[in-house]
Design a protein around this motif. Sequence first.
Motif, PDB file in Angstrom:
ATOM      1  N   THR A  35      -4.936 143.144 -23.470  1.00  0.00           N
ATOM      2  CA  THR A  35      -4.238 144.252 -23.179  1.00  0.00           C
ATOM      3  C   THR A  35      -3.991 144.995 -24.465  1.00  0.00           C
ATOM      4  O   THR A  35      -3.665 144.572 -25.785  1.00  0.00           O
ATOM      5  CB  THR A  35      -2.982 143.987 -22.567  1.00  0.00           C
ATOM      6  OG1 THR A  35      -3.018 143.137 -21.505  1.00  0.00           O
ATOM      7  CG2 THR A  35      -2.080 145.083 -22.357  1.00  0.00           C
ATOM      8  N   TYR A  36      -4.387 146.499 -24.233  1.00  0.00           N
ATOM      9  CA  TYR A  36      -4.224 147.308 -25.391  1.00  0.00           C
ATOM     10  C   TYR A  36      -3.683 148.735 -25.168  1.00  0.00           C
ATOM     11  O   TYR A  36      -3.972 149.050 -23.989  1.00  0.00           O
ATOM     12  CB  TYR A  36      -5.896 147.613 -26.015  1.00  0.00           C
ATOM     13  CG  TYR A  36      -5.773 148.416 -27.325  1.00  0.00           C
ATOM     14  CD1 TYR A  36      -5.323 148.167 -28.215  1.00  0.00           C
ATOM     15  CD2 TYR A  36      -6.429 149.606 -26.972  1.00  0.00           C
ATOM     16  CE1 TYR A  36      -5.511 148.992 -29.465  1.00  0.00           C
ATOM     17  CE2 TYR A  36      -6.463 150.644 -27.985  1.00  0.00           C
ATOM     18  CZ  TYR A  36      -5.966 150.299 -29.302  1.00  0.00           C
ATOM     19  OH  TYR A  36      -6.129 150.933 -30.239  1.00  0.00           O
ATOM     20  N   GLU A  37      -2.771 149.426 -25.885  1.00  0.00           N
ATOM     21  CA  GLU A  37      -2.252 150.499 -25.578  1.00  0.00           C
ATOM     22  C   GLU A  37      -3.052 151.595 -26.721  1.00  0.00           C
ATOM     23  O   GLU A  37      -3.061 151.554 -27.844  1.00  0.00           O
ATOM     24  CB  GLU A  37      -0.875 150.667 -25.750  1.00  0.00           C
ATOM     25  CG  GLU A  37      -0.243 152.041 -25.478  1.00  0.00           C
ATOM     26  CD  GLU A  37       1.472 152.253 -25.680  1.00  0.00           C
ATOM     27  OE1 GLU A  37       2.217 152.783 -24.859  1.00  0.00           O
ATOM     28  OE2 GLU A  37       1.926 151.187 -26.413  1.00  0.00           O
ATOM     29  N   LYS A  39      -3.001 155.435 -27.721  1.00  0.00           N
ATOM     30  CA  LYS A  39      -2.127 156.482 -28.030  1.00  0.00           C
ATOM     31  C   LYS A  39      -2.710 157.687 -28.229  1.00  0.00           C
ATOM     32  O   LYS A  39      -3.851 157.807 -28.675  1.00  0.00           O
ATOM     33  CB  LYS A  39      -1.048 156.195 -28.930  1.00  0.00           C
ATOM     34  CG  LYS A  39      -0.091 155.067 -28.725  1.00  0.00           C
ATOM     35  CD  LYS A  39       0.752 155.021 -29.815  1.00  0.00           C
ATOM     36  CE  LYS A  39       2.087 153.782 -29.492  1.00  0.00           C
ATOM     37  NZ  LYS A  39       2.790 153.964 -28.394  1.00  0.00           N
ATOM     38  N   ASP A  67      -0.386 158.430 -23.414  1.00  0.00           N
ATOM     39  CA  ASP A  67      -0.580 157.174 -23.869  1.00  0.00           C
ATOM     40  C   ASP A  67      -0.878 156.391 -22.694  1.00  0.00           C
ATOM     41  O   ASP A  67      -0.219 156.311 -21.611  1.00  0.00           O
ATOM     42  CB  ASP A  67       0.701 156.549 -24.536  1.00  0.00           C
ATOM     43  CG  ASP A  67       0.930 157.376 -25.744  1.00  0.00           C
ATOM     44  OD1 ASP A  67       0.216 158.091 -26.199  1.00  0.00           O
ATOM     45  OD2 ASP A  67       2.195 157.123 -25.871  1.00  0.00           O
ATOM     46  N   LEU A  68      -2.067 155.639 -22.789  1.00  0.00           N
ATOM     47  CA  LEU A  68      -2.448 154.801 -21.607  1.00  0.00           C
ATOM     48  C   LEU A  68      -2.532 153.275 -22.243  1.00  0.00           C
ATOM     49  O   LEU A  68      -3.012 152.894 -23.339  1.00  0.00           O
ATOM     50  CB  LEU A  68      -3.972 154.886 -21.325  1.00  0.00           C
ATOM     51  CG  LEU A  68      -4.188 156.342 -20.866  1.00  0.00           C
ATOM     52  CD1 LEU A  68      -5.764 156.495 -20.519  1.00  0.00           C
ATOM     53  CD2 LEU A  68      -3.431 156.446 -19.513  1.00  0.00           C
ATOM     54  N   LYS A  69      -1.840 152.436 -21.073  1.00  0.00           N
ATOM     55  CA  LYS A  69      -2.094 150.768 -21.251  1.00  0.00           C
ATOM     56  C   LYS A  69      -3.373 150.284 -20.640  1.00  0.00           C
ATOM     57  O   LYS A  69      -3.755 150.713 -19.584  1.00  0.00           O
ATOM     58  CB  LYS A  69      -0.861 150.183 -20.965  1.00  0.00           C
ATOM     59  CG  LYS A  69       0.369 150.552 -21.630  1.00  0.00           C
ATOM     60  CD  LYS A  69       1.725 150.130 -20.649  1.00  0.00           C
ATOM     61  CE  LYS A  69       2.851 150.383 -21.300  1.00  0.00           C
ATOM     62  NZ  LYS A  69       4.131 149.804 -20.536  1.00  0.00           N
ATOM     63  N   LEU A  70      -4.034 149.629 -21.535  1.00  0.00           N
ATOM     64  CA  LEU A  70      -5.619 149.278 -20.960  1.00  0.00           C
ATOM     65  C   LEU A  70      -5.694 147.784 -20.800  1.00  0.00           C
ATOM     66  O   LEU A  70      -4.941 147.176 -21.772  1.00  0.00           O
ATOM     67  CB  LEU A  70      -6.651 149.842 -21.925  1.00  0.00           C
ATOM     68  CG  LEU A  70      -6.490 151.397 -22.153  1.00  0.00           C
ATOM     69  CD1 LEU A  70      -7.616 151.945 -23.034  1.00  0.00           C
ATOM     70  CD2 LEU A  70      -6.689 152.372 -20.888  1.00  0.00           C
ATOM     71  N   GLU A  71      -6.395 147.581 -20.054  1.00  0.00           N
ATOM     72  CA  GLU A  71      -6.803 146.009 -19.951  1.00  0.00           C
ATOM     73  C   GLU A  71      -8.562 145.966 -19.553  1.00  0.00           C
ATOM     74  O   GLU A  71      -9.028 146.446 -18.745  1.00  0.00           O
ATOM     75  CB  GLU A  71      -6.040 145.289 -18.860  1.00  0.00           C
ATOM     76  CG  GLU A  71      -6.490 143.661 -18.734  1.00  0.00           C
ATOM     77  CD  GLU A  71      -5.482 143.013 -17.543  1.00  0.00           C
ATOM     78  OE1 GLU A  71      -4.564 142.478 -17.622  1.00  0.00           O
ATOM     79  OE2 GLU A  71      -6.128 143.249 -16.496  1.00  0.00           O
ATOM     80  N   ILE A 116      -6.859 150.813 -16.011  1.00  0.00           N
ATOM     81  CA  ILE A 116      -5.638 151.307 -16.481  1.00  0.00           C
ATOM     82  C   ILE A 116      -4.595 150.876 -15.974  1.00  0.00           C
ATOM     83  O   ILE A 116      -4.293 150.496 -14.898  1.00  0.00           O
ATOM     84  CB  ILE A 116      -5.773 152.688 -16.295  1.00  0.00           C
ATOM     85  CG1 ILE A 116      -6.989 153.314 -17.126  1.00  0.00           C
ATOM     86  CG2 ILE A 116      -4.646 153.509 -16.671  1.00  0.00           C
ATOM     87  CD1 ILE A 116      -7.322 154.621 -16.851  1.00  0.00           C
ATOM     88  N   LYS A 117      -3.491 150.171 -16.799  1.00  0.00           N
ATOM     89  CA  LYS A 117      -2.332 149.549 -16.497  1.00  0.00           C
ATOM     90  C   LYS A 117      -1.010 150.258 -16.204  1.00  0.00           C
ATOM     91  O   LYS A 117      -0.109 149.594 -16.129  1.00  0.00           O
ATOM     92  CB  LYS A 117      -2.337 148.045 -17.211  1.00  0.00           C
ATOM     93  CG  LYS A 117      -3.460 147.289 -17.351  1.00  0.00           C
ATOM     94  CD  LYS A 117      -3.639 146.663 -15.945  1.00  0.00           C
ATOM     95  CE  LYS A 117      -2.933 145.507 -15.630  1.00  0.00           C
ATOM     96  NZ  LYS A 117      -3.032 144.795 -14.272  1.00  0.00           N
ATOM     97  N   ASN A 118      -0.865 151.516 -16.596  1.00  0.00           N
ATOM     98  CA  ASN A 118       0.233 152.358 -16.434  1.00  0.00           C
ATOM     99  C   ASN A 118       0.928 152.250 -15.265  1.00  0.00           C
ATOM    100  O   ASN A 118       0.193 152.288 -14.215  1.00  0.00           O
ATOM    101  CB  ASN A 118      -0.122 153.605 -16.833  1.00  0.00           C
ATOM    102  CG  ASN A 118      -0.355 154.001 -18.278  1.00  0.00           C
ATOM    103  OD1 ASN A 118      -1.345 153.592 -18.489  1.00  0.00           O
ATOM    104  ND2 ASN A 118       0.475 154.641 -19.006  1.00  0.00           N
TER     105      ASN A 118
END
Length: 406
Positions: A35-37, A39, A67-71, A116-118
């Motif tokens: 998991t990575y954010e 920005k 900003d996106l939370k990625l997996e 994308i986990k947002n």
Amino acid sequence: MDKSENRTLIVKIICILLSFCLWLYISNVENPLRTYELKNIPVELINENSLIDSKFAIMNKQQFTVDLKLEGPSSEVIKIRKEDFKIAADMSAYALKGGENTIPVQIISYPQNINIKNNGFLGIKVNLEELVQKEVTIKSKVKVNYKEHIYEKEQTISPKTVKVTGGKSVIERISDAILTGDERDVDNNKQSDYSIKFVDSFGNEVNDVESDIKTAKLSIVVTNGKVVPINLKTNGTIPQGFVLDGYELSKSSVNILGNSQNLDKISSIDTESVDMSSLQSDSQMNVKLNLPEGILVQDGEGIINVKFKVKKEESVTKNIVCNVQIKNLSENLILENSNLTTNVSVTGIQTELDKVTAQNINVILDLSNIKEEGTFEYTPKATLVDGNNAAISSIGSVSVVVKKKA
């Protein structure tokens, strides 16, 4: 270094190598999810022209980001860049209002094997205000340097105005539309295009506006020139009782422009004639320069200011030795001391006294009251001829010796 320290160092190096090998194994063989954010990913505004139809403009326009939370697999996550994402906000898809608006964003494209986990709503905040337009006169702030004896005759800007559109608060800040730049060693007529910049009253640049033109043409017309002295021309005289104590020109020389043939004939420039007969006190006046045909003044005015210093002339006294004329002496008496003279004091302003001599003064002694011989002291009478602005202030006495005729 002793053997125990060497063994410790070797152990540490081996541990680091083992850790690195384990990381490589996990990343490339096991390839676990990570998991990575990420920005500040840029958001592109699309259909932005629709704001114009709605009479709105974006305040403090900037690069909008999210900003996106990625997996995804570790091997994929470590390669992710902001440029791999295309995110857009459609400005025409929603009803807008003045002030803050929250615009949803769309993720149009992103890397494969990445999720994308947002959670929830993803959007940007856009501040809008009334769209206005105004026309601004264009001014030149271009620094122009001319070669020796070359001078500016005129500058013109085409077009003269520019229409600028933007948010009301931004447009109201605009004080001037200016052209900036440098022109060096100019020696002939020149035309150049310059970008138009908008500034406020303090000279700070105003951005986030649109204009109907981006550049304007600055035309510079030059001519030859040289500096020559100014001569003050006068007519008439200062009124009686006053004297000119000097004058001062606002400038003693002038930079004249024209073709080289005309300039070569000129060594000085005269003013139009000033009538001195009206000066009775300190005064100043604007006087035109008498410019020959084909000659211009660099500042374009051809007028100088002259300050005259005028003071009232003070009265002075002048002593003059005059001959005394004897009258009415009895026939049986004679004057023994002939060729009598006396001092006559005349008072007036200096310019008038300079005109008075003994020939302008008649001095008469009346001896009609003398009946017998003797010595007598008298003060004769004196009159001034052609001395309108002077007066006799005192007359010296004379001594006469009278005897009977033999």
